[in-house]
Write a protein that holds these residues in place. Sequence first.
Motif, PDB file in Angstrom:
ATOM      1  N   UNK A 161       0.528  -6.944   5.050  1.00  0.00           N
ATOM      2  CA  UNK A 161       0.780  -8.380   5.038  1.00  0.00           C
ATOM      3  C   UNK A 161      -0.509  -9.171   5.222  1.00  0.00           C
ATOM      4  N   UNK A 162      -1.386  -8.701   6.108  1.00  0.00           N
ATOM      5  CA  UNK A 162      -2.656  -9.396   6.307  1.00  0.00           C
ATOM      6  C   UNK A 162      -3.487  -9.374   5.027  1.00  0.00           C
ATOM      7  N   UNK A 163      -3.461  -8.270   4.302  1.00  0.00           N
ATOM      8  CA  UNK A 163      -4.155  -8.194   3.023  1.00  0.00           C
ATOM      9  C   UNK A 163      -3.594  -9.195   2.021  1.00  0.00           C
ATOM     10  N   UNK A 164      -2.281  -9.322   1.984  1.00  0.00           N
ATOM     11  CA  UNK A 164      -1.631 -10.285   1.089  1.00  0.00           C
ATOM     12  C   UNK A 164      -2.015 -11.711   1.495  1.00  0.00           C
ATOM     13  N   UNK A 165      -2.006 -11.991   2.784  1.00  0.00           N
ATOM     14  CA  UNK A 165      -2.392 -13.312   3.284  1.00  0.00           C
ATOM     15  C   UNK A 165      -3.821 -13.642   2.868  1.00  0.00           C
ATOM     16  N   UNK A 166      -4.714 -12.686   3.050  1.00  0.00           N
ATOM     17  CA  UNK A 166      -6.116 -12.900   2.669  1.00  0.00           C
ATOM     18  C   UNK A 166      -6.251 -13.183   1.171  1.00  0.00           C
ATOM     19  N   UNK A 167      -5.541 -12.414   0.348  1.00  0.00           N
ATOM     20  CA  UNK A 167      -5.581 -12.614  -1.105  1.00  0.00           C
ATOM     21  C   UNK A 167      -5.043 -13.990  -1.486  1.00  0.00           C
ATOM     22  N   UNK A 168      -3.931 -14.382  -0.875  1.00  0.00           N
ATOM     23  CA  UNK A 168      -3.362 -15.689  -1.177  1.00  0.00           C
ATOM     24  C   UNK A 168      -4.318 -16.816  -0.794  1.00  0.00           C
ATOM     25  N   UNK A 169      -4.967 -16.676   0.347  1.00  0.00           N
ATOM     26  CA  UNK A 169      -5.934 -17.692   0.768  1.00  0.00           C
ATOM     27  C   UNK A 169      -7.113 -17.752  -0.203  1.00  0.00           C
ATOM     28  N   UNK A 196       1.231 -22.471   1.298  1.00  0.00           N
ATOM     29  CA  UNK A 196       2.559 -22.476   1.897  1.00  0.00           C
ATOM     30  C   UNK A 196       3.124 -21.054   1.953  1.00  0.00           C
ATOM     31  N   UNK A 197       2.993 -20.331   0.852  1.00  0.00           N
ATOM     32  CA  UNK A 197       3.465 -18.939   0.813  1.00  0.00           C
ATOM     33  C   UNK A 197       2.657 -18.090   1.786  1.00  0.00           C
ATOM     34  N   UNK A 198       1.363 -18.312   1.841  1.00  0.00           N
ATOM     35  CA  UNK A 198       0.507 -17.586   2.770  1.00  0.00           C
ATOM     36  C   UNK A 198       0.951 -17.819   4.211  1.00  0.00           C
ATOM     37  N   UNK A 199       1.269 -19.056   4.538  1.00  0.00           N
ATOM     38  CA  UNK A 199       1.724 -19.373   5.899  1.00  0.00           C
ATOM     39  C   UNK A 199       3.067 -18.713   6.208  1.00  0.00           C
ATOM     40  N   UNK A 200       3.947 -18.645   5.218  1.00  0.00           N
ATOM     41  CA  UNK A 200       5.229 -17.948   5.413  1.00  0.00           C
ATOM     42  C   UNK A 200       4.993 -16.464   5.694  1.00  0.00           C
ATOM     43  N   UNK A 201       4.053 -15.865   4.981  1.00  0.00           N
ATOM     44  CA  UNK A 201       3.707 -14.460   5.228  1.00  0.00           C
ATOM     45  C   UNK A 201       3.128 -14.293   6.624  1.00  0.00           C
ATOM     46  N   UNK A 202       2.291 -15.220   7.048  1.00  0.00           N
ATOM     47  CA  UNK A 202       1.685 -15.168   8.380  1.00  0.00           C
ATOM     48  C   UNK A 202       2.767 -15.265   9.462  1.00  0.00           C
ATOM     49  N   UNK A 203       3.746 -16.147   9.256  1.00  0.00           N
ATOM     50  CA  UNK A 203       4.859 -16.274  10.199  1.00  0.00           C
ATOM     51  C   UNK A 203       5.658 -14.977  10.265  1.00  0.00           C
ATOM     52  N   UNK A 204       5.933 -14.400   9.106  1.00  0.00           N
ATOM     53  CA  UNK A 204       6.684 -13.138   9.059  1.00  0.00           C
ATOM     54  C   UNK A 204       5.920 -12.022   9.768  1.00  0.00           C
TER      55      UNK A 204
END
Length: 86
Positions: free
Chosen positions: A14-22, A46-54
Amino acid sequence: MNAQNEKNAICQELQGIINELNDIANGIQSDFKGIGNGQCANAVRYVSNKCRTSKGKLQNINVKINRNVAGGGAGSFGSGGGGIRF
């Protein structure tokens, strides 16, 4: 792999996905001027923040197994917790 290791692996992914989205949002913001780039970048963030919350919720889950729950061990429903005895 035990549950804690699996949870950690998912959090890392998930952190990798967050980094990519950012990175994508930053690229959209800087590389595409005048075509609604701000709105698009904000949508990706917005999607990145949802992933961070999850990810945060997942990290707070306790993965320890409680062996004292009904049916989980010897003695719960008679010998061995195998069901109702007649």
